[in-house]
Design an enzyme around this catalytic site. Structure first.
Site, PDB file in Angstrom:
ATOM      1  N   GLY A  66      57.993  -0.025  41.379  1.00 46.62           N
ATOM      2  CA  GLY A  66      58.804   1.180  41.406  1.00 46.62           C
ATOM      3  C   GLY A  66      57.903   2.398  41.297  1.00 46.62           C
ATOM      4  O   GLY A  66      56.791   2.308  40.762  1.00 46.62           O
ATOM      5  N   GLU A 115      62.408   4.466  36.385  1.00 46.05           N
ATOM      6  CA  GLU A 115      62.110   5.496  37.401  1.00 46.05           C
ATOM      7  C   GLU A 115      62.963   6.746  37.194  1.00 46.05           C
ATOM      8  O   GLU A 115      62.487   7.869  37.359  1.00 46.05           O
ATOM      9  CB  GLU A 115      62.332   4.953  38.821  1.00 46.05           C
ATOM     10  CG  GLU A 115      61.507   3.727  39.183  1.00 46.05           C
ATOM     11  CD  GLU A 115      60.049   3.818  38.790  1.00 46.05           C
ATOM     12  OE1 GLU A 115      59.493   4.933  38.766  1.00 46.05           O
ATOM     13  OE2 GLU A 115      59.461   2.765  38.486  1.00 46.05           O
ATOM     14  N   LEU A 118      52.412   2.823  36.382  1.00 45.23           N
ATOM     15  CA  LEU A 118      51.242   3.182  37.185  1.00 45.23           C
ATOM     16  C   LEU A 118      50.622   4.496  36.703  1.00 45.23           C
ATOM     17  O   LEU A 118      49.454   4.740  36.937  1.00 45.23           O
ATOM     18  CB  LEU A 118      51.626   3.303  38.667  1.00 45.23           C
ATOM     19  CG  LEU A 118      51.980   1.982  39.376  1.00 45.23           C
ATOM     20  CD1 LEU A 118      52.555   2.262  40.753  1.00 45.23           C
ATOM     21  CD2 LEU A 118      50.777   1.064  39.472  1.00 45.23           C
TER      22      LEU A 118
HETATM   23 ZN    ZN Z   1      56.344   4.588  35.415  1.00 44.28          ZN
END
Ligand code: ZN
Length: 178
Positions: free
Chosen positions: A48, A133, A91
């Site tokens: 995501g 997200e 990330l």
């Molecule tokens: Zn994240």
């Protein structure tokens, strides 16, 4: 909106704390950003990615847990049910893993790239990723859910990330995902 090549922003980058603006009119540039986001997500082994994570402060996300790609604009959670706590990575916060309590089942309303309304039901991992997200779009990161021990455990990693937040994104082999 900037069309130069997008890169993943790392913890410490102020853009991650800005609340994303809703998309009022979908332009070709939005579709371009969405496809670049999907590409970046796949390249990074993620499941995501939110637009704010690539420095675009607009309400857009991509999600693929291995069962098909979702590209959503202006996503909102309209129903929540139950709870679950999964170890989450991000990330934008590579090397850090936090157990986050979220709803087990959700309903998400959004529009797609063609401005058509979308209503999605999700549970378990997919529900977790959508919530993660959408939290990004509100300027929230997994570390905001960390308890005291998690904070101590991850203090050095976070300090190091802040230092390199202007560098080019997660290192190859990062095991962390959304
Ligand atoms: Zn994240």
């Amino acid at each position: 909106m900037n069309e130069t090549k997008l890169k993943i922003r790392i913890y410490g980058d102020p853009v991650l704390r800005i609340k994303a603006a809703p998309v009022k009119v979908i332009k070709p540039a939005h579709r371009q950003v969405l496809s670049q986001m999907a590409q970046l997500m796949y390249e990074s082994g993620g499941i995501g990615l939110a637009a704010v994570q690539v420095g675009v402060s607009e309400a857009m996300i991509v999600v693929d847990i291995g069962a098909g790609l979702y590209k959503l604009i202006n996503p909102k959670i309209v129903e929540k049910q139950g709870s679950q706590a999964m170890e989450e990575g991000c990330l934008s916060v590579p090397g850090v893993c936090i157990k986050v309590k979220r709803a087990k089942k959700i309903v998400v309303k959004a529009i797609d790239e063609e401005a058509r309304p979308v209503v999605l039901q999700a549970e378990d991992l997919l529900a977790c990723v959508f919530q993660h997200e959408i939290a990004h779009l509100n300027g929230k990161l997994i570390i905001d859910y960390a308890n005291f021990l998690d904070k101590i455990k991850n203090a050095n990693a976070l300090k190091a990330l802040k230092k390199r937040s202007k560098d080019e994104g997660p290192r190859a082999g990062s095991r962390l995902f959304f």
